[in-house]
Scaffold this active site. Structure first.
Site, PDB file in Angstrom:
ATOM      1  N   ARG A 186      40.182 -34.294  58.357  1.00 38.11           N
ATOM      2  CA  ARG A 186      40.460 -33.642  59.324  1.00 38.11           C
ATOM      3  C   ARG A 186      39.923 -33.033  60.567  1.00 38.11           C
ATOM      4  NH1 ARG A 186      42.008 -28.705  56.033  1.00 38.11           N
ATOM      5  NH2 ARG A 186      44.128 -28.636  57.693  1.00 38.11           N
ATOM      6  N   CYS A 197      38.679 -22.677  60.683  1.00 37.35           N
ATOM      7  CA  CYS A 197      38.864 -23.917  59.930  1.00 37.35           C
ATOM      8  C   CYS A 197      40.106 -23.989  60.711  1.00 37.35           C
ATOM      9  CB  CYS A 197      38.689 -23.385  58.936  1.00 37.35           C
ATOM     10  SG  CYS A 197      39.320 -21.952  58.295  1.00 37.35           S
TER      11      CYS A 197
END
Length: 280
Positions: A180, A236
């Site tokens: 990611r 995050c």
């Protein structure tokens, strides 16, 4: 780690009626928001109360601010008091295993000045695996007044982050998985990649091969490239999986650690913000 409590210690605490302990179940699945509450209603640790990531540990998402913005502090403090927590209460938080959601509640309580907050090592899985009792009984709790004593400089917003990124003494961490981070996959958002300048420290790497939290020495080795004199901002996707990294950094002796609550989901909500896909 001083932020952990073992199954045996919790069991002993309950058996010896060491009072003023509240156990909080925060099991949750991002791809099935009702799964955690259903699991709790099916069975949970004796005396445990449930708190939901979306409904209790986050505010209402808006255009900017990320997918899991921090909850309104006054409302959150009222909820904490309602389930029987004040500043004299020992709070034990558990997840399915050593997952990210327990660290989110730990961070919220820690940022509000609560000292006696522990994560149950191994979570629900460890409790059951060691043959301990579970129940579907919903506990009755005595409400208390929780008065926040906010710690200073625990978070940064997007404008402060942009200023900090110009300062070489500040390090930005992205806690998501490497795929990611590099923009190879993105299961949750319409844009892929990471905030320019962010370094990747996957949050699950604070756990060992058995899924247990690493000891202080191993965490110091894991974060060895980061100076304890630097300011470290942790991000995050939406401010949840960053929290295990915050806890791990503090356990390793880092003191100047801040959370970017909006994280990547907030960053990409501004069309003019650039996105990077190479490792930094």
């Amino acid at each position: 780690m001083s932020y952990l409590i073992s199954v045996n210690r919790l069991k002993s605490r309950l058996e010896n009626n060491q009072g003023n302990t509240v156990i909080v179940d925060v099991r949750f699945q991002l791809n099935d928001p009702d799964a955690g509450r259903k699991a709790y209603l099916h069975n949970h640790l004796p005396g445990a109360v449930y708190m939901d990531l979306n409904k209790d540990l986050s505010g209402k998402p808006e255009k900017h601010g990320g997918n899991h913005p921090l909850p309104d502090t006054r409302q959150f403090a009222a909820k904490i008091g309602k389930i029987g927590i004040d500043h004299e209460t020992t709070v034990v938080i558990y997840d399915q295993a050593n997952d990210m959601f327990a660290a989110r509640l730990w961070w919220l309580l820690d940022s509000m000045g609560h000292e006696k907050v522990y994560l149950l090592e191994g979570g629900y899985e460890r409790w059951v695996a060691e043959g301990n009792e579970v129940t579907d009984e919903i506990p009755g709790l005595k409400a208390r007044k929780f008065q926040p004593v906010f710690r200073e400089n625990q978070t940064v917003d997007i404008e402060e982050l942009k200023e900090k990124l110009k300062d070489k003494s500040t390090v930005l961490i992205d806690s998501r998985g490497i795929d990611r981070y590099l923009g190879m996959v993105e299961p949750l958002y319409g844009k892929a990649g990471h905030i320019p300048g962010a370094k990747n420290y996957f949050w699950k790497d604070v756990l060992n091969e058995k899924g247990n939290w690493k000891k202080k020495e191993a965490l110091e080795e894991h974060f060895a490239s980061l100076s304890k004199d630097q300011e470290i901002i942790v991000s995050c996707g939406s401010g949840v999986s960053a929290c295990p990294n915050v806890l791990a950094l503090k356990s390793a002796g880092y003191k100047n650690v801040k959370l970017y609550p909006g994280s990547f989901s907030d960053w990409i909500s501004y069309d003019d913000n650039e996105i990077e896909k190479k490792e930094e």
